[in-house]
Write an enzyme that holds these catalytic residues in place. Structure first.
Site, PDB file in Angstrom:
ATOM      1  CE1 TYR A  28      -4.268  -1.665   0.387  1.00  0.00           C
ATOM      2  CE2 TYR A  28      -2.761  -3.351   1.161  1.00  0.00           C
ATOM      3  CZ  TYR A  28      -3.992  -2.992   0.695  1.00  0.00           C
ATOM      4  OH  TYR A  28      -4.949  -3.935   0.513  1.00  0.00           O
ATOM      5  CE1 TYR A  31      -6.888  -6.867   2.584  1.00  0.00           C
ATOM      6  CE2 TYR A  31      -6.099  -8.882   3.639  1.00  0.00           C
ATOM      7  CZ  TYR A  31      -5.951  -7.890   2.692  1.00  0.00           C
ATOM      8  OH  TYR A  31      -4.873  -7.917   1.842  1.00  0.00           O
ATOM      9  CG  ASP A  51      -9.975 -15.540   4.655  1.00  0.00           C
ATOM     10  OD1 ASP A  51      -8.998 -16.100   5.179  1.00  0.00           O
ATOM     11  OD2 ASP A  51      -9.891 -14.513   3.948  1.00  0.00           O
ATOM     12  CE  LYS A  72      -2.031 -12.214   6.950  1.00  0.00           C
ATOM     13  NZ  LYS A  72      -3.292 -11.904   6.264  1.00  0.00           N
TER      14      LYS A  72
END
Ligand SMILES: *Cc1c(COP(=O)(O)O)cnc(C)c1O
Length: 447
Positions: free
Chosen positions: A35, A167, A268, A297
């Site tokens: 970002y 997200y 998720d 992750k």
């Protein structure tokens, strides 16, 4: 050709380390960060090495050359850095092969990992697609669901439903189910798939489930059932969308409504998996199983990039009955042996210890260390669940000032929006944990 840097020389003399100022200038000119703008505006810290829970900096920052990592490198490094068992797993695999293609070939690390994932995830999940990042695993999960309905002769079922505040990654399908306000929906309006959004779940892990909200979920799923392929949510903890917790009861509501209306349910668990919330997978808080589940992750203990989408036999068999009876996806680095080997080692390392007790210890440490924060000016909410501690401010955090304050306290944090938070490695000792809490308080006060 990059312009030569004053005094920097070329970058090819790899044996001599780049002087920090040269490295930073090259970074600013050429390297995108998450970002980030180009050229870079905020100067990142240069990490020279990491061991245990400590990041070692190439040059002192705020008088510190070592920082306690409060971020687990974005939820992933649950066992800390340079863990001897994980290092050895990579080294051992490196001595055999780093990679071979997965089309027409297979190998023990990938097979072992897939079987292990089936063993430790909720019972009906039987089949594993190994992907190379969390976002790609969500893409694959969505593709599984859409293809399932196509195979069953219901191609109209191709939209997704999610709740706000989520997200799911930065590629296109995941972006379309990220929070429409906090995500990049405005920038991409007209480009992103238009999905169905429910209100954000009412906050509070322990809060009694709100019947009106449960009704809202049921009503939306029922109303859109004919066009819905799947409901996609993060169970119990919404991570990068806002670090908020909700009652597991809503997952049971989703399960029931999905069953009733012929919609698939995708969890998720990329952020929540592998113990972070106090259950091995957050779905465990609700005792429900999804039809498709994504993990990532912490899967490799933070060593290498890998994720997985698991599905039930019903989904797999559905896809296999279709006109195109295969799952049409196959990344170049699918099943990478180094990543699979270290993932197996990381899962064993986690399960061979009393991980639940470790997470509980961190939960207590965070509760204790953050207890005083509730009364501080500018702090709107303090919440802790498992190895996650969050301070929500009543204003947008000044990221640079907050980060500097944490670094001054000897802690690495990465605040965003109105949030200053930590999810430390499970191996964080009590003293280091107290310092992480002090870092959080300092960051909240400064930011
Ligand atoms: C980080 C994250 C992703 C995306 O994973 P990447 O590996 O960054 O692509 C997806 N979903 C959730 C819940 C995440 O936390």
């Amino acid at each position: 050709m990059p312009e030569p840097l004053a005094g920097g020389g070329g970058v090819r003399a790899a044996r001599t380390p780049l002087p920090p100022d040269v490295l930073l200038e090259l970074d600013r000119r050429h390297v995108w960060h998450p970002y980030g703008p180009m050229p870079g505006r905020q100067q990142p810290l240069v990490v020279e090495s990491a061991a245990g829970v400590r990041l070692r900096l190439a040059a002192p920052a705020e008088g510190r050359t070592e920082l306690i990592d409060g971020m687990s490198s974005w939820w992933s490094a649950i066992h800390g850095y340079q863990h001897p068992v994980l290092d050895e797993a990579v080294r051992e695999q490196l001595s055999r092969m780093s990679h071979v293609m997965f089309g027409g070939l297979t190998h023990e690390p990938a097979v072992r990992l897939a079987a292990r994932l089936v063993e430790i995830t909720p019972e009906p999940l039987r089949h594993v697609f190994l992907a190379d990042s969390g976002s790609v695993s969500v893409e694959v999960a969505v593709k599984m669901c859409l293809q399932y309905w196509r195979s069953l002769g219901r191609p109209g079922k191709q939209r997704l439903l999610t709740w706000r505040g989520g997200y799911h990654g930065d590629t296109w399908q995941p972006m379309s189910v990220c929070d429409p306000d906090g995500g990049m929906h405005q920038l991409w309006s007209g480009v992103l798939q238009r999905q169905v959004f429910a209100d954000a779940p009412p906050p509070g892990f322990d809060a009694p489930a709100d019947p009106a909200y449960a009704g809202h979920l049921r009503e939306l799923i029922g109303r859109h059932a004919d066009e819905l392929a799947a409901v996609v949510v993060e169970p119990v903890v919404q991570g990068a969308g806002g670090m908020s917790f909700h009652s597991p009861e809503y997952l049971r509501v989703l399960r029931e409504a999905c069953d009733e209306h012929d919609v698939l349910l995708v969890f998720d668990e990329i952020a929540t998996g592998f113990g972070r919330t106090g259950q091995l997978f957050a779905a465990g808080h609700a005792g429900v199983a999804p039809d498709v589940m994504c993990v990532g992750k912490a899967l490799t203990g933070g060593y290498l990039t890998m994720a997985a989408a698991l599905c039930t036999s019903r989904v797999a068999e559905g896809i296999s009955r279709g006109e195109v009876p295969v799952l049409a996806h196959g990344p170049t680095f699918m099943g990478n042996p180094l990543a699979a080997a270290v993932a197996c080692a990381s899962i064993d390392l986690l399960l061979d210890q009393d991980w639940a007790q470790q997470v509980k210890r961190i939960e207590s440490g965070l509760r204790e260390g953050l207890a005083g924060a509730a009364g501080l000016p500018g702090v709107r909410d303090v919440r802790v669940l498992g190895a996650i501690g969050v301070l929500q401010l009543d204003h947008e955090v000044d990221m640079a000032a907050a980060t500097r304050a944490a670094v001054r306290a000897g802690v690495w944090l990465r605040p965003f929006r109105d949030l200053v938070y930590a999810m430390p490695p499970y191996v964080t000792g009590d003293e280091d944990l107290a310092r992480i809490c002090a870092g959080l308080l300092g960051a909240a006060a400064a930011g």
